[in-house]
Enzyme design. Structure first.
Site, PDB file in Angstrom:
ATOM      1  N   MET A  28     -11.875  -5.805   4.940  1.00  0.00           N
ATOM      2  CA  MET A  28     -10.492  -5.976   4.486  1.00  0.00           C
ATOM      3  C   MET A  28      -9.540  -5.325   5.494  1.00  0.00           C
ATOM      4  O   MET A  28      -8.382  -5.062   5.169  1.00  0.00           O
ATOM      5  CB  MET A  28     -10.318  -5.379   3.092  1.00  0.00           C
ATOM      6  CG  MET A  28     -11.187  -6.107   2.059  1.00  0.00           C
ATOM      7  SD  MET A  28     -10.565  -5.986   0.384  1.00  0.00           S
ATOM      8  CE  MET A  28     -10.613  -4.239   0.135  1.00  0.00           C
ATOM      9  N   GLY A  34     -16.855   3.357  10.341  1.00  0.00           N
ATOM     10  CA  GLY A  34     -17.854   2.739   9.463  1.00  0.00           C
ATOM     11  C   GLY A  34     -17.952   1.246   9.746  1.00  0.00           C
ATOM     12  O   GLY A  34     -19.044   0.695   9.913  1.00  0.00           O
ATOM     13  N   HIS A  35     -16.794   0.590   9.830  1.00  0.00           N
ATOM     14  CA  HIS A  35     -16.776  -0.842  10.168  1.00  0.00           C
ATOM     15  C   HIS A  35     -17.345  -1.041  11.576  1.00  0.00           C
ATOM     16  O   HIS A  35     -18.095  -1.994  11.822  1.00  0.00           O
ATOM     17  CB  HIS A  35     -15.350  -1.391  10.146  1.00  0.00           C
ATOM     18  CG  HIS A  35     -14.647  -1.289   8.828  1.00  0.00           C
ATOM     19  ND1 HIS A  35     -13.610  -0.424   8.602  1.00  0.00           N
ATOM     20  CD2 HIS A  35     -14.834  -1.955   7.661  1.00  0.00           C
ATOM     21  CE1 HIS A  35     -13.172  -0.562   7.360  1.00  0.00           C
ATOM     22  NE2 HIS A  35     -13.904  -1.477   6.757  1.00  0.00           N
ATOM     23  N   GLY A 145     -22.027  -2.658   4.379  1.00  0.00           N
ATOM     24  CA  GLY A 145     -22.312  -1.225   4.382  1.00  0.00           C
ATOM     25  C   GLY A 145     -23.059  -0.788   3.134  1.00  0.00           C
ATOM     26  O   GLY A 145     -22.735  -1.216   2.024  1.00  0.00           O
ATOM     27  N   LYS A 147     -22.699   2.035   2.039  1.00  0.00           N
ATOM     28  CA  LYS A 147     -21.757   2.915   1.330  1.00  0.00           C
ATOM     29  C   LYS A 147     -21.351   2.293  -0.003  1.00  0.00           C
ATOM     30  O   LYS A 147     -21.211   2.985  -1.005  1.00  0.00           O
ATOM     31  CB  LYS A 147     -20.529   3.165   2.186  1.00  0.00           C
ATOM     32  CG  LYS A 147     -19.538   4.010   1.454  1.00  0.00           C
ATOM     33  CD  LYS A 147     -18.245   4.138   2.172  1.00  0.00           C
ATOM     34  CE  LYS A 147     -17.261   4.776   1.245  1.00  0.00           C
ATOM     35  NZ  LYS A 147     -16.408   3.796   0.585  1.00  0.00           N
ATOM     36  N   ASP A 148     -21.159   0.969   0.011  1.00  0.00           N
ATOM     37  CA  ASP A 148     -20.841   0.253  -1.228  1.00  0.00           C
ATOM     38  C   ASP A 148     -22.159  -0.300  -1.779  1.00  0.00           C
ATOM     39  O   ASP A 148     -22.416  -1.506  -1.712  1.00  0.00           O
ATOM     40  CB  ASP A 148     -19.835  -0.858  -0.920  1.00  0.00           C
ATOM     41  CG  ASP A 148     -18.527  -0.295  -0.398  1.00  0.00           C
ATOM     42  OD1 ASP A 148     -17.726   0.172  -1.224  1.00  0.00           O
ATOM     43  OD2 ASP A 148     -18.318  -0.275   0.835  1.00  0.00           O
ATOM     44  N   VAL A 174     -21.541   5.694   7.384  1.00  0.00           N
ATOM     45  CA  VAL A 174     -21.045   6.586   8.431  1.00  0.00           C
ATOM     46  C   VAL A 174     -20.150   7.629   7.768  1.00  0.00           C
ATOM     47  O   VAL A 174     -19.298   7.279   6.933  1.00  0.00           O
ATOM     48  CB  VAL A 174     -20.251   5.805   9.499  1.00  0.00           C
ATOM     49  CG1 VAL A 174     -19.727   6.753  10.566  1.00  0.00           C
ATOM     50  CG2 VAL A 174     -21.123   4.725  10.122  1.00  0.00           C
ATOM     51  N   ARG A 185      -9.469   4.314   2.446  1.00  0.00           N
ATOM     52  CA  ARG A 185      -8.651   5.034   1.462  1.00  0.00           C
ATOM     53  C   ARG A 185      -8.497   6.516   1.788  1.00  0.00           C
ATOM     54  O   ARG A 185      -7.626   7.186   1.214  1.00  0.00           O
ATOM     55  CB  ARG A 185      -9.276   4.912   0.074  1.00  0.00           C
ATOM     56  CG  ARG A 185      -9.195   3.507  -0.470  1.00  0.00           C
ATOM     57  CD  ARG A 185     -10.079   3.338  -1.685  1.00  0.00           C
ATOM     58  NE  ARG A 185     -10.242   1.928  -1.987  1.00  0.00           N
ATOM     59  CZ  ARG A 185      -9.538   1.264  -2.906  1.00  0.00           C
ATOM     60  NH1 ARG A 185      -8.670   1.886  -3.631  1.00  0.00           N
ATOM     61  NH2 ARG A 185      -9.753  -0.016  -3.099  1.00  0.00           N
TER      62      ARG A 185
HETATM   63  P1  AMP Z   1     -14.018  -2.868   3.381  1.00  0.00           P
HETATM   64  O1  AMP Z   1     -13.106  -3.170   4.534  1.00  0.00           O
HETATM   65  O2  AMP Z   1     -13.735  -1.561   2.729  1.00  0.00           O
HETATM   66  O3  AMP Z   1     -14.144  -4.018   2.427  1.00  0.00           O
HETATM   67  O4  AMP Z   1     -15.456  -2.683   4.026  1.00  0.00           O
HETATM   68  C1  AMP Z   1     -16.027  -3.692   4.818  1.00  0.00           C
HETATM   69  C2  AMP Z   1     -17.474  -3.358   5.032  1.00  0.00           C
HETATM   70  O5  AMP Z   1     -17.593  -2.104   5.696  1.00  0.00           O
HETATM   71  C3  AMP Z   1     -18.259  -3.257   3.718  1.00  0.00           C
HETATM   72  O6  AMP Z   1     -19.523  -3.886   3.881  1.00  0.00           O
HETATM   73  C4  AMP Z   1     -18.395  -1.766   3.541  1.00  0.00           C
HETATM   74  O7  AMP Z   1     -19.542  -1.393   2.798  1.00  0.00           O
HETATM   75  C5  AMP Z   1     -18.507  -1.304   4.980  1.00  0.00           C
HETATM   76  N1  AMP Z   1     -18.149   0.120   5.093  1.00  0.00           N
HETATM   77  C6  AMP Z   1     -17.023   0.711   4.629  1.00  0.00           C
HETATM   78  N2  AMP Z   1     -17.075   2.050   4.864  1.00  0.00           N
HETATM   79  C7  AMP Z   1     -18.249   2.286   5.488  1.00  0.00           C
HETATM   80  C8  AMP Z   1     -18.885   3.477   5.982  1.00  0.00           C
HETATM   81  N3  AMP Z   1     -18.320   4.673   5.881  1.00  0.00           N
HETATM   82  N4  AMP Z   1     -20.098   3.343   6.558  1.00  0.00           N
HETATM   83  C9  AMP Z   1     -20.686   2.117   6.671  1.00  0.00           C
HETATM   84  N5  AMP Z   1     -20.145   0.974   6.226  1.00  0.00           N
HETATM   85  C10 AMP Z   1     -18.937   1.058   5.638  1.00  0.00           C
END
Ligand code: AMP
Length: 288
Positions: A28, A34-35, A145, A147-148, A174, A185
């Site tokens: 998003m 992490g990304h 990730g 993480k989720d 990460v 966030r």
């Molecule tokens: P988001 O942009 O928050 O929807 O996350 C996009 C992707 O990045 C999802 O697959 C998340 O699980 C992954 N993600 C977010 N934070 C982390 C992190 N700290 N370590 C690894 N992957 C992450």
């Protein structure tokens, strides 16, 4: 470095579609390390990497939360390029959900508890958008990730049940040097809130150390974790749980791969974290 090409429609993706293996990293935006770890992993395993940046309206129940979600597009584009992305897919909401769109995908069972219970409708939005993105992009591998953790479990179920294209790859969390799991966030936390938030990852580490020292009863693990979190009055705990890694059902006793899940509000900000309690050695990636 050449910036990744920006594609905004399924037609753009079809026209661009490379010959080699294509990896997809759905995000998003508001990209962080992490990304980047997902993009780097995709770049080592695939010839081309497309990063989708789409703030998916159907997974937000609170319009204010959706409205204030950060959208630093040009920074994200450059950052994704440095991590190894060759294309960005950035559709408008009307492209993903055109006039007349009337289909929602709902995964049952694995969504019953935790985030599914705390955020009704959230996983329907996630399952719907992931189905659309995978069908539009047709990747050979898609990277998500750990993480989720519950989201990953939902997506694995969804991809199997609907024969979505490609393989789903889970990637380790990460963390920042102080242990906090990276999240878009985190930027909303004040310094004091951030300090309090460290109790969440600290609780997971304490629980994992207890398991390494032979503790098997989840009641004792949860007591230890809760005790740490309770010391931080800023934290409004939603849940701390020890669950089966696939079904996400609560466990009385540790099994291989047992996961601790935690979710809490700190002020207006909701954070989640998770850990494999049976991991034999330090397995988390710390931001360099
Ligand atoms: P988001 O942009 O928050 O929807 O996350 C996009 C992707 O990045 C999802 O697959 C998340 O699980 C992954 N993600 C977010 N934070 C982390 C992190 N700290 N370590 C690894 N992957 C992450």
């Amino acid at each position: 470095m050449t910036l990744p090409i920006v594609l905004t429609s399924p037609q753009d993706v079809d026209d661009w579609h490379p010959d080699g293996t294509l990896g997809l990293v759905p995000t998003m935006g508001a990209l962080h390390a992490g990304h980047a770890s997902l993009i780097q992993r995709a770049a080592t395993e695939c010839d081309e990497v497309i990063v989708s940046i789409f703030v998916n309206p159907t997974q937000f129940s609170n319009p204010a939360d959706l409205a204030r979600y950060p959208r630093p597009f040009e920074m994200d584009r450059a950052y994704a390029g440095r991590a190894g992305a060759t294309a960005i897919y950035a559709p408008e909401p009307e492209t993903v959900y055109p006039e007349g769109h009337a289909t929602r995908i709902s995964v049952s069972g694995v969504t019953d508890l935790w985030e599914g219970a705390a955020r009704p409708g959230h996983f329907d939005g996630v399952a719907t958008v992931v189905s659309i993105l995978l069908n539009q992009i047709q990747p050979v591998r898609s990277y998500f990730g750990e993480k989720d953790w519950q989201q990953l479990a939902v997506i694995r179920r969804l991809a199997t049940d609907l024969s979505l294209p490609g393989t789903i790859v889970g990637c380790p969390s990460v963390r920042d040097r102080d242990g906090l799991a990276l999240s878009s966030r985190n930027a909303r936390l004040t310094d004091d809130q951030r300090e309090s938030a460290l109790a969440l990852s600290a609780a997971l580490h304490v629980m994992r150390n207890l398991v390494r020292n032979g503790e098997q009863a989840t009641g004792n693990l949860l007591s230890a974790g809760n005790e740490l979190i309770d010391q931080q009055p800023d934290i409004d705990l939603d849940y701390l749980a020890v669950v089966h890694p696939e079904s996400l059902a609560p466990l009385d006793t540790i099994v291989q791969g047992a996961r601790a899940l935690v979710a809490a509000h700190i002020g207006e900000t909701r954070l989640i974290d998770t850990m494999d309690l049976t991991e034999p050695a330090e397995g988390t990636t710390i931001r360099a």
